[in-house]
Design an enzyme around this catalytic site. Sequence first.
Site, PDB file in Angstrom:
ATOM      1  N   ASP A   8     -35.891  36.031 120.885  1.00  0.00           N
ATOM      2  CA  ASP A   8     -36.553  34.852 120.340  1.00  0.00           C
ATOM      3  C   ASP A   8     -35.538  33.713 120.312  1.00  0.00           C
ATOM      4  O   ASP A   8     -34.436  33.866 119.767  1.00  0.00           O
ATOM      5  CB  ASP A   8     -37.062  35.128 118.922  1.00  0.00           C
ATOM      6  CG  ASP A   8     -38.266  36.066 118.908  1.00  0.00           C
ATOM      7  OD1 ASP A   8     -38.667  36.525 119.997  1.00  0.00           O
ATOM      8  OD2 ASP A   8     -38.784  36.332 117.818  1.00  0.00           O
ATOM      9  N   ASP A 129     -51.899  36.204 117.879  1.00  0.00           N
ATOM     10  CA  ASP A 129     -51.123  36.347 116.652  1.00  0.00           C
ATOM     11  C   ASP A 129     -52.078  36.227 115.487  1.00  0.00           C
ATOM     12  O   ASP A 129     -52.860  35.273 115.418  1.00  0.00           O
ATOM     13  CB  ASP A 129     -50.054  35.260 116.579  1.00  0.00           C
ATOM     14  CG  ASP A 129     -49.185  35.218 117.836  1.00  0.00           C
ATOM     15  OD1 ASP A 129     -48.976  36.288 118.427  1.00  0.00           O
ATOM     16  OD2 ASP A 129     -48.728  34.124 118.213  1.00  0.00           O
TER      17      ASP A 129
END
Length: 239
Positions: A8, A129
């Site tokens: 990330d 998500d």
Amino acid sequence: MILYPAIDLKDGNCVRLLRGDMEAATIFGSDPAAQAASFQEAGCDWLHLVDLNGAFEGRPVNADAVEAILKRVQVPCQLGGGIRDIETVEMWLSKGLSRVILGTVAVENPDLVRQAAKAFPGKVAVGLDARNGRVATRGWAEETDVLVTDLARSFEDAGVAAIIYTDIDRDGAMGGPNVQATENLARAVKIPVIASGGVSSMQDLLALRDTGVIAGAISGRALYDGALDLRAALDALRA
């Protein structure tokens, strides 16, 4: 089941967020390409990359770091974050990315997902998500009333390569993935489903694998913290 080590990216660094909060970022390294190389050396088959700044700003922000990774490793990489138009999809694929992940636009502009999946077969995934089964967008900052299963089913005929399902409340919390919700989604659609969020131990990986329907799992913090040994995990999944 494929294990995807996660990198990330925030401000050019390797970080992990806690439950999607950009203010709760832990920096794990300043050289993402070196981190990618170490994951490749451990034997991974894929890498999962996220441009966190891009997810919030709606455009690529950590492009330099992503390109450095692509130049450094040979394993296929998938990337999500800030990919909101067909031009950006095409740009990333032309730079050697193996798969783009479309998240926010899957809710706000589903026709773009269909257009991209048709133009680039096998190279477009959808990132779903969710909090409490409902989709969140724009770097998880905005919650919608859209149910994950309904949105996933709407892409059944679009030709998307995979669905990456993240339970936001599990992400970065080291509390284990939402196995049941991920399994339910995988059984509800024909599209391969990849689990993300909370994968923090060998037990978690085996629980996901043993459902028999989950195609992959993404893990980040557990690999950086040492709670999960990548080489051992890959060996266990291949056994």
